[in-house]
Every structure is written in structure tokens, then in C-alpha cells.
Write a protein that holds these residues in place. Structure first.
Motif, PDB file in Angstrom:
ATOM      1  N   SER A  11       0.778  -1.073   0.059  1.00 32.78           N
ATOM      2  CA  SER A  11       0.011   0.046  -0.192  1.00 32.78           C
ATOM      3  C   SER A  11       0.831   1.414  -0.071  1.00 32.78           C
ATOM      4  O   SER A  11       0.740   2.328  -0.672  1.00 32.78           O
ATOM      5  N   SER A  12       1.775   1.203   0.833  1.00 31.84           N
ATOM      6  CA  SER A  12       2.851   2.478   0.914  1.00 31.84           C
ATOM      7  C   SER A  12       3.644   2.480  -0.319  1.00 31.84           C
ATOM      8  O   SER A  12       3.924   3.819  -0.966  1.00 31.84           O
ATOM      9  N   ALA A  13       3.892   1.528  -1.221  1.00 34.42           N
ATOM     10  CA  ALA A  13       4.530   1.503  -2.356  1.00 34.42           C
ATOM     11  C   ALA A  13       3.737   2.165  -3.510  1.00 34.42           C
ATOM     12  O   ALA A  13       4.315   2.953  -4.187  1.00 34.42           O
ATOM     13  N   VAL A  14       2.524   2.024  -3.483  1.00 36.77           N
ATOM     14  CA  VAL A  14       1.692   2.353  -4.489  1.00 36.77           C
ATOM     15  C   VAL A  14       1.769   3.996  -4.164  1.00 36.77           C
ATOM     16  O   VAL A  14       1.709   4.839  -5.105  1.00 36.77           O
ATOM     17  N   LEU A  15       1.515   4.395  -2.961  1.00 34.08           N
ATOM     18  CA  LEU A  15       1.537   5.835  -2.600  1.00 34.08           C
ATOM     19  C   LEU A  15       2.797   6.570  -3.102  1.00 34.08           C
ATOM     20  O   LEU A  15       2.735   7.988  -3.492  1.00 34.08           O
ATOM     21  N   TRP A  16       3.778   5.827  -3.139  1.00 35.04           N
ATOM     22  CA  TRP A  16       5.303   6.720  -3.630  1.00 35.04           C
ATOM     23  C   TRP A  16       5.214   6.731  -4.984  1.00 35.04           C
ATOM     24  O   TRP A  16       6.161   7.421  -5.631  1.00 35.04           O
ATOM     25  N   VAL A  17       4.552   6.230  -5.858  1.00 40.26           N
ATOM     26  CA  VAL A  17       4.575   6.164  -7.473  1.00 40.26           C
ATOM     27  C   VAL A  17       4.270   7.680  -7.740  1.00 40.26           C
ATOM     28  O   VAL A  17       3.109   8.017  -7.218  1.00 40.26           O
ATOM     29  N   PRO A  18       4.961   8.304  -8.601  1.00 37.28           N
ATOM     30  CA  PRO A  18       4.633   9.722  -8.939  1.00 37.28           C
ATOM     31  C   PRO A  18       3.160   9.788  -9.461  1.00 37.28           C
ATOM     32  O   PRO A  18       2.757   8.841 -10.293  1.00 37.28           O
ATOM     33  N   ALA A  19       2.293  10.924  -9.615  1.00 42.23           N
ATOM     34  CA  ALA A  19       1.026  11.029  -9.792  1.00 42.23           C
ATOM     35  C   ALA A  19       0.884  10.812 -11.412  1.00 42.23           C
ATOM     36  O   ALA A  19       0.077  10.089 -11.842  1.00 42.23           O
ATOM     37  N   ASN A  20       1.937  11.520 -11.900  1.00 38.67           N
ATOM     38  CA  ASN A  20       1.824  11.568 -13.471  1.00 38.67           C
ATOM     39  C   ASN A  20       2.078  10.050 -14.071  1.00 38.67           C
ATOM     40  O   ASN A  20       1.824   9.914 -15.020  1.00 38.67           O
ATOM     41  N   ALA A  21       2.609   9.239 -13.066  1.00 40.03           N
ATOM     42  CA  ALA A  21       2.673   7.871 -13.930  1.00 40.03           C
ATOM     43  C   ALA A  21       1.559   7.137 -13.722  1.00 40.03           C
ATOM     44  O   ALA A  21       1.381   5.981 -14.390  1.00 40.03           O
ATOM     45  N   GLN A  22       0.945   7.382 -12.704  1.00 41.44           N
ATOM     46  CA  GLN A  22      -0.550   6.771 -12.720  1.00 41.44           C
ATOM     47  C   GLN A  22      -1.456   7.326 -13.388  1.00 41.44           C
ATOM     48  O   GLN A  22      -2.578   6.640 -14.013  1.00 41.44           O
ATOM     49  N   ALA A  23      -1.674   8.629 -13.884  1.00 40.37           N
ATOM     50  CA  ALA A  23      -2.617   9.243 -14.593  1.00 40.37           C
ATOM     51  C   ALA A  23      -2.533   9.241 -16.214  1.00 40.37           C
ATOM     52  O   ALA A  23      -1.337   9.109 -16.507  1.00 40.37           O
ATOM     53  N   GLY A  24      -3.569   9.172 -16.937  1.00 38.64           N
ATOM     54  CA  GLY A  24      -3.315   9.009 -18.194  1.00 38.64           C
ATOM     55  C   GLY A  24      -3.548  10.700 -18.693  1.00 38.64           C
ATOM     56  O   GLY A  24      -3.851  11.596 -18.026  1.00 38.64           O
ATOM     57  N   GLU A  25      -3.290  10.815 -19.945  1.00 38.79           N
ATOM     58  CA  GLU A  25      -3.405  12.171 -20.586  1.00 38.79           C
ATOM     59  C   GLU A  25      -4.493  11.771 -21.873  1.00 38.79           C
ATOM     60  O   GLU A  25      -4.510  10.899 -22.435  1.00 38.79           O
ATOM     61  N   GLU A  26      -5.233  13.059 -22.105  1.00 34.62           N
ATOM     62  CA  GLU A  26      -6.084  12.698 -23.194  1.00 34.62           C
ATOM     63  C   GLU A  26      -6.085  14.280 -23.928  1.00 34.62           C
ATOM     64  O   GLU A  26      -5.868  15.076 -23.153  1.00 34.62           O
ATOM     65  N   PHE A  27      -6.325  14.317 -25.265  1.00 39.66           N
ATOM     66  CA  PHE A  27      -6.531  15.466 -25.956  1.00 39.66           C
ATOM     67  C   PHE A  27      -7.558  15.389 -27.062  1.00 39.66           C
ATOM     68  O   PHE A  27      -7.699  14.374 -27.759  1.00 39.66           O
ATOM     69  N   TYR A  28      -8.107  16.377 -27.579  1.00 42.88           N
ATOM     70  CA  TYR A  28      -8.866  16.432 -28.688  1.00 42.88           C
ATOM     71  C   TYR A  28      -8.230  17.199 -29.796  1.00 42.88           C
ATOM     72  O   TYR A  28      -7.461  18.019 -29.621  1.00 42.88           O
ATOM     73  N   GLY A  29      -8.576  16.583 -30.856  1.00 42.28           N
ATOM     74  CA  GLY A  29      -7.807  17.200 -32.006  1.00 42.28           C
ATOM     75  C   GLY A  29      -8.460  16.667 -33.288  1.00 42.28           C
ATOM     76  O   GLY A  29      -9.170  15.539 -33.468  1.00 42.28           O
ATOM     77  N   GLU A  59     -15.029   3.969 -33.290  1.00 41.52           N
ATOM     78  CA  GLU A  59     -15.558   4.883 -34.531  1.00 41.52           C
ATOM     79  C   GLU A  59     -17.353   5.011 -34.323  1.00 41.52           C
ATOM     80  O   GLU A  59     -17.915   4.942 -35.118  1.00 41.52           O
ATOM     81  N   ASP A  60     -17.454   4.989 -32.966  1.00 41.47           N
ATOM     82  CA  ASP A  60     -18.833   5.358 -32.705  1.00 41.47           C
ATOM     83  C   ASP A  60     -19.609   6.646 -33.123  1.00 41.47           C
ATOM     84  O   ASP A  60     -20.681   6.681 -33.339  1.00 41.47           O
ATOM     85  N   ASP A  61     -18.760   7.817 -33.261  1.00 37.99           N
ATOM     86  CA  ASP A  61     -19.372   9.220 -33.933  1.00 37.99           C
ATOM     87  C   ASP A  61     -18.775   9.361 -35.320  1.00 37.99           C
ATOM     88  O   ASP A  61     -18.743  10.696 -35.472  1.00 37.99           O
ATOM     89  N   GLY A  62     -18.448   8.398 -35.871  1.00 41.30           N
ATOM     90  CA  GLY A  62     -17.882   8.417 -37.495  1.00 41.30           C
ATOM     91  C   GLY A  62     -16.520   7.744 -37.531  1.00 41.30           C
ATOM     92  O   GLY A  62     -15.985   7.303 -36.558  1.00 41.30           O
ATOM     93  N   PRO A  63     -16.188   7.647 -38.884  1.00 38.00           N
ATOM     94  CA  PRO A  63     -14.954   6.915 -39.133  1.00 38.00           C
ATOM     95  C   PRO A  63     -13.777   7.739 -38.865  1.00 38.00           C
ATOM     96  O   PRO A  63     -13.882   9.066 -38.726  1.00 38.00           O
ATOM     97  N   LEU A  64     -12.753   7.048 -38.406  1.00 40.65           N
ATOM     98  CA  LEU A  64     -11.439   7.912 -38.149  1.00 40.65           C
ATOM     99  C   LEU A  64     -10.933   8.292 -39.328  1.00 40.65           C
ATOM    100  O   LEU A  64      -9.501   7.650 -39.538  1.00 40.65           O
ATOM    101  N   ALA A  65     -11.226   9.084 -40.064  1.00 38.29           N
ATOM    102  CA  ALA A  65     -10.609   9.741 -41.467  1.00 38.29           C
ATOM    103  C   ALA A  65     -10.069  10.897 -41.348  1.00 38.29           C
ATOM    104  O   ALA A  65     -10.513  11.762 -40.240  1.00 38.29           O
ATOM    105  N   VAL A  66      -9.269  11.429 -42.237  1.00 41.13           N
ATOM    106  CA  VAL A  66      -8.526  12.755 -42.194  1.00 41.13           C
ATOM    107  C   VAL A  66     -10.101  13.746 -42.178  1.00 41.13           C
ATOM    108  O   VAL A  66     -10.806  13.655 -42.862  1.00 41.13           O
ATOM    109  N   GLY A  67      -9.711  14.832 -40.946  1.00 40.93           N
ATOM    110  CA  GLY A  67     -10.837  15.716 -40.985  1.00 40.93           C
ATOM    111  C   GLY A  67     -11.775  15.356 -39.853  1.00 40.93           C
ATOM    112  O   GLY A  67     -12.614  16.313 -39.519  1.00 40.93           O
ATOM    113  N   ALA A  68     -11.541  14.298 -39.312  1.00 40.94           N
ATOM    114  CA  ALA A  68     -12.665  13.844 -38.291  1.00 40.94           C
ATOM    115  C   ALA A  68     -11.907  14.247 -36.971  1.00 40.94           C
ATOM    116  O   ALA A  68     -10.805  14.560 -36.750  1.00 40.94           O
TER     117      ALA A  68
END
Length: 92
Positions: A11-29, A59-68
Motif C-alpha cells: 500500500s505504501s509503495a503505491v503511494l510513492w509512485v509519482p502521480a503522473n505515472a498513474q494518470a493518463g493524458e487525453e486531448f482532442y484534435g 468509431e462510434d461518432d464516425g469514421p477515423l478519417a482525415v478531417g474527423a
């Protein structure tokens, strides 16, 4: 007692892991360029994105094509998922 100490240690080892190593990143584009197949370098929202065979494509909201419009999700340095989104998510 040994089992309790092991659980406390883990349990204590998990707490020592840096937060950014546990978290994911996401972006829209918007997809600007992509290879014919799945794996390879995609250009999304001005960023080069390295997609592998392990990357999940949705591809729930459309195809993964250029412009999407898409959401790109990372876990560490790996692209976990690319998901099509409504165009409004990519407007600034």
C-alpha cells in the motif's frame, strides 16, 4: 502478522509512485494525416501520434478519417485509444 506487513508495504509503495505515472493524458484534435493501416504515425491536432496494433480505435461518432474530430488517450507514452467525437469537441 507477516501478511499484514506485506499489505502495508504494498500500500505504501503505491503511494510513492509519482502521480503522473498513474494518470493518463487525453486531448482532442482533428486528424490531419494517418497511414492506410492502423499502426504508424498519425498527425492529430498538430501532434505526431504513434499508434500501434495495441491501440484501441473507436468509431462510434464516425469514421477515423482525415478531417474527423477525435479524442486521443495516452497511458504513459503509449496511445491507448483514439475515439471519434462530435465536431464541436474540436472547435475552439
Amino acid at each position: 502478522m507477516k501478511r499484514v506487513l506485506t499489505l502495508i508495504f504494498l500500500s505504501s509503495a503505491v503511494l510513492w509512485v509519482p502521480a503522473n505515472a498513474q494518470a493518463g493524458e487525453e486531448f482532442y484534435g482533428v486528424i490531419e494525416k494517418r497511414p492506410e493501416g492502423k499502426a504508424g504515425t498519425w498527425m492529430i491536432g498538430g501532434r505526431e501520434v504513434a499508434v500501434t496494433e495495441k491501440t484501441k480505435l473507436e468509431e462510434d461518432d464516425g469514421p477515423l478519417a482525415v478531417g474527423a474530430c477525435v479524442e486521443v488517450e495516452y497511458e504513459g507514452n503509449a496511445v491507448e485509444e483514439i475515439e471519434s467525437e462530435e465536431p464541436s469537441k474540436c472547435k475552439k
